[in-house]
Design an enzyme around this catalytic site. Structure first.
Site, mmCIF file in Angstrom:
data_model
loop_
_atom_site.group_PDB
_atom_site.id
_atom_site.type_symbol
_atom_site.label_atom_id
_atom_site.label_comp_id
_atom_site.label_asym_id
_atom_site.label_seq_id
_atom_site.Cartn_x
_atom_site.Cartn_y
_atom_site.Cartn_z
ATOM 1 N N GLU A 193 21.881 0.428 96.994
ATOM 2 C CA GLU A 193 20.539 0.637 97.522
ATOM 3 C C GLU A 193 20.489 1.960 98.281
ATOM 4 O O GLU A 193 20.779 1.992 99.488
ATOM 5 C CB GLU A 193 20.168 -0.500 98.479
ATOM 6 C CG GLU A 193 20.116 -1.857 97.835
ATOM 7 C CD GLU A 193 19.100 -2.748 98.529
ATOM 8 O OE1 GLU A 193 18.218 -3.257 97.832
ATOM 9 O OE2 GLU A 193 19.165 -2.887 99.753
ATOM 10 N N GLY A 207 11.746 0.813 100.216
ATOM 11 C CA GLY A 207 10.423 0.701 100.817
ATOM 12 C C GLY A 207 9.620 1.986 100.808
ATOM 13 O O GLY A 207 8.597 2.087 101.484
ATOM 14 N N ASN A 256 14.367 -10.078 98.434
ATOM 15 C CA ASN A 256 14.582 -9.963 99.882
ATOM 16 C C ASN A 256 13.219 -9.898 100.549
ATOM 17 O O ASN A 256 12.547 -8.868 100.499
ATOM 18 C CB ASN A 256 15.390 -8.691 100.186
ATOM 19 C CG ASN A 256 15.556 -8.464 101.680
ATOM 20 O OD1 ASN A 256 15.303 -9.372 102.483
ATOM 21 N ND2 ASN A 256 15.972 -7.259 102.054
ATOM 22 N N TRP A 257 12.837 -11.014 101.154
ATOM 23 C CA TRP A 257 11.500 -11.062 101.771
ATOM 24 C C TRP A 257 11.460 -10.382 103.134
ATOM 25 O O TRP A 257 10.388 -10.289 103.749
ATOM 26 C CB TRP A 257 11.049 -12.521 101.907
ATOM 27 C CG TRP A 257 10.618 -13.135 100.601
ATOM 28 C CD1 TRP A 257 10.573 -12.522 99.369
ATOM 29 C CD2 TRP A 257 10.162 -14.478 100.392
ATOM 30 N NE1 TRP A 257 10.118 -13.412 98.422
ATOM 31 C CE2 TRP A 257 9.866 -14.611 99.024
ATOM 32 C CE3 TRP A 257 9.983 -15.575 101.226
ATOM 33 C CZ2 TRP A 257 9.382 -15.813 98.465
ATOM 34 C CZ3 TRP A 257 9.508 -16.769 100.684
ATOM 35 C CH2 TRP A 257 9.208 -16.878 99.324
ATOM 36 N N LYS A 258 12.592 -9.948 103.631
ATOM 37 C CA LYS A 258 12.651 -9.279 104.940
ATOM 38 C C LYS A 258 11.904 -10.121 105.987
ATOM 39 O O LYS A 258 11.988 -11.331 105.974
ATOM 40 C CB LYS A 258 12.097 -7.861 104.846
ATOM 41 C CG LYS A 258 12.679 -7.077 103.665
ATOM 42 C CD LYS A 258 12.381 -5.618 103.751
ATOM 43 C CE LYS A 258 12.803 -4.919 102.460
ATOM 44 N NZ LYS A 258 12.950 -3.500 102.595
ATOM 45 N N GLU A 289 18.829 -1.759 106.485
ATOM 46 C CA GLU A 289 17.983 -1.968 107.671
ATOM 47 C C GLU A 289 18.784 -2.580 108.805
ATOM 48 O O GLU A 289 18.498 -2.336 109.980
ATOM 49 C CB GLU A 289 16.756 -2.820 107.286
ATOM 50 C CG GLU A 289 15.784 -1.999 106.431
ATOM 51 C CD GLU A 289 14.861 -2.795 105.541
ATOM 52 O OE1 GLU A 289 14.803 -4.034 105.680
ATOM 53 O OE2 GLU A 289 14.210 -2.180 104.678
ATOM 54 N N GLY A 294 12.697 -5.776 97.312
ATOM 55 C CA GLY A 294 12.087 -6.016 98.611
ATOM 56 C C GLY A 294 10.594 -6.240 98.485
ATOM 57 O O GLY A 294 10.122 -7.336 98.171
ATOM 58 N N SER A 331 12.702 0.218 95.881
ATOM 59 C CA SER A 331 11.382 0.405 95.268
ATOM 60 C C SER A 331 11.337 -0.047 93.814
ATOM 61 O O SER A 331 10.659 0.577 92.981
ATOM 62 C CB SER A 331 10.922 1.864 95.415
ATOM 63 O OG SER A 331 10.764 2.190 96.791
ATOM 64 N N HIS A 391 22.788 -4.897 104.644
ATOM 65 C CA HIS A 391 21.545 -4.209 104.244
ATOM 66 C C HIS A 391 21.343 -2.982 105.132
ATOM 67 O O HIS A 391 21.642 -3.009 106.325
ATOM 68 C CB HIS A 391 20.355 -5.172 104.372
ATOM 69 C CG HIS A 391 19.123 -4.651 103.718
ATOM 70 N ND1 HIS A 391 18.334 -3.690 104.306
ATOM 71 C CD2 HIS A 391 18.554 -4.934 102.519
ATOM 72 C CE1 HIS A 391 17.328 -3.411 103.485
ATOM 73 N NE2 HIS A 391 17.438 -4.151 102.394
HETATM 74 C C1 PEP Z 1 15.414 -4.122 99.904
HETATM 75 O O1 PEP Z 1 14.887 -4.571 100.905
HETATM 76 O O2 PEP Z 1 16.590 -4.418 99.656
HETATM 77 C C2 PEP Z 1 14.638 -3.253 99.035
HETATM 78 C C3 PEP Z 1 15.230 -2.735 97.995
HETATM 79 O O3 PEP Z 1 13.341 -3.043 99.389
HETATM 80 P P1 PEP Z 1 12.196 -2.362 98.459
HETATM 81 O O4 PEP Z 1 12.284 -3.024 97.095
HETATM 82 O O5 PEP Z 1 10.925 -2.655 99.161
HETATM 83 O O6 PEP Z 1 12.514 -0.912 98.360
#
Ligand code: PEP
Length: 262
Positions: free
Chosen positions: A169, A175, A9-11, A97, A236, A215, A95
């Site tokens: 998640e 993050g 997931n490049w956000k 976010e 992410g 993470s 998600h």
């Molecule tokens: C995500 O955006 O779904 C995610 C798990 O981010 P990160 O790996 O940065 O925690």
């Protein structure tokens, strides 16, 4: 045997001028047998990532990061599922976010799920509790409520046929550099399958891949993939780093090989 999946997931990172190169670099560094790889760039980079991967590594799937719950209409700035057909074959739905920043509810997320499968997009449904909910010991109730709300509108068979994947998640792990333990992720994966079974999925609950996200790095991926109930990762921050993705997918390949041999 469930697929082993690593989804990136490049956000809101990369531009159309650098996304293609990053996708092809990651693809070249992650050619590992048995692992389903997916890259989810921003909407504006879907076409370049699709085209680059089509010529360099068509085995890598392309995904969108969200989709609208209506098919068309006066929704400025939004993207409907039929618009993604041909650009993406996967889509992330729910998600945290988007739950936080776009006030997405479980009911709305359920409608997005339906639009995704109707358009032939394979959905990755994200669920997970906030820190205060975990500290109060309510994580299983929260995830159960999220699943029940999002899955209410569609028959299990439809979602199963649409290749739905669930990503656990925990919000406090996204993050933050503070990942869940493999044991906690596995416990939630078991809860997710129990909830699905209770919602009418019965034995098919065992067929739904459950990923862990929060993470994940090349250093901690082994802890999650050591758990038989975890089928991969939604990544992410580390998914923007080819070295990290190479390590994560390499470890996922060991799990895929072990599952094939079993
Ligand atoms: C995500 O955006 O779904 C995610 C798990 O981010 P990160 O790996 O940065 O925690």
């Amino acid at each position: 045997m469930r697929d082993v999946i690593v989804a990136a997931n490049w956000k809101m990172h990369t531009t159309p001028s650098d996304a293609g190169d990053l996708a092809s670099t990651i693809a070249a560094r992650t050619r590992v047998s048995g692992v389903t790889r997916v890259i989810c760039p921003p909407f504006v980079s879907l076409a370049v990532v699709r085209d680059t991967l089509a010529s360099s590594d068509p085995d890598v799937g392309v995904g969108a990061q969200t989709v609208h719950h209506e098919l068309q209409g006066a929704y400025t700035g939004e993207i409907a599922a039929p618009m993604l057909v041909g650009l993406a074959s996967w889509v992330i739905v729910g998600h945290s976010e988007r739950r936080r920043d776009a006030a997405e509810t479980d009911e709305l997320i359920g409608r997005k799920l339906g639009r995704a499968v109707d358009a032939g997009l394979r959905p990755i449904l994200c669920v997970g509790e906030r820190l205060d909910e975990r500290e109060a010991g309510n994580q299983a109730d929260v995830v159960e409520r999220q699943l029940a709300g999002a899955l209410a509108a569609r028959e299990p068979a439809e979602l199963l046929a649409g290749g739905m994947v669930i990503a656990y998640e925990p919000v406090w792990a996204i993050g933050t550099g503070r990942n869940a333990s493999g044991r906690d992720a596995a416990a939630m994966s078991a809860t997710i399958r129990d909830v699905l079974a209770g919602l009418g999925w019965k034995a098919a609950a065992d067929d739904v891949p459950v990923l862990y996200g929060g993470s994940v790095t090349s250093s901690n991926i082994a802890e999650f993939l050591a758990e038989p109930s975890i089928d991969g990762a939604l990544v992410g921050g580390a998914s923007l780093k080819p070295d990290e993705m190479a390590g994560i997918v390499a470890r996922a390949g060991l799990t895929a090989a072990a599952r094939t041999a079993a």
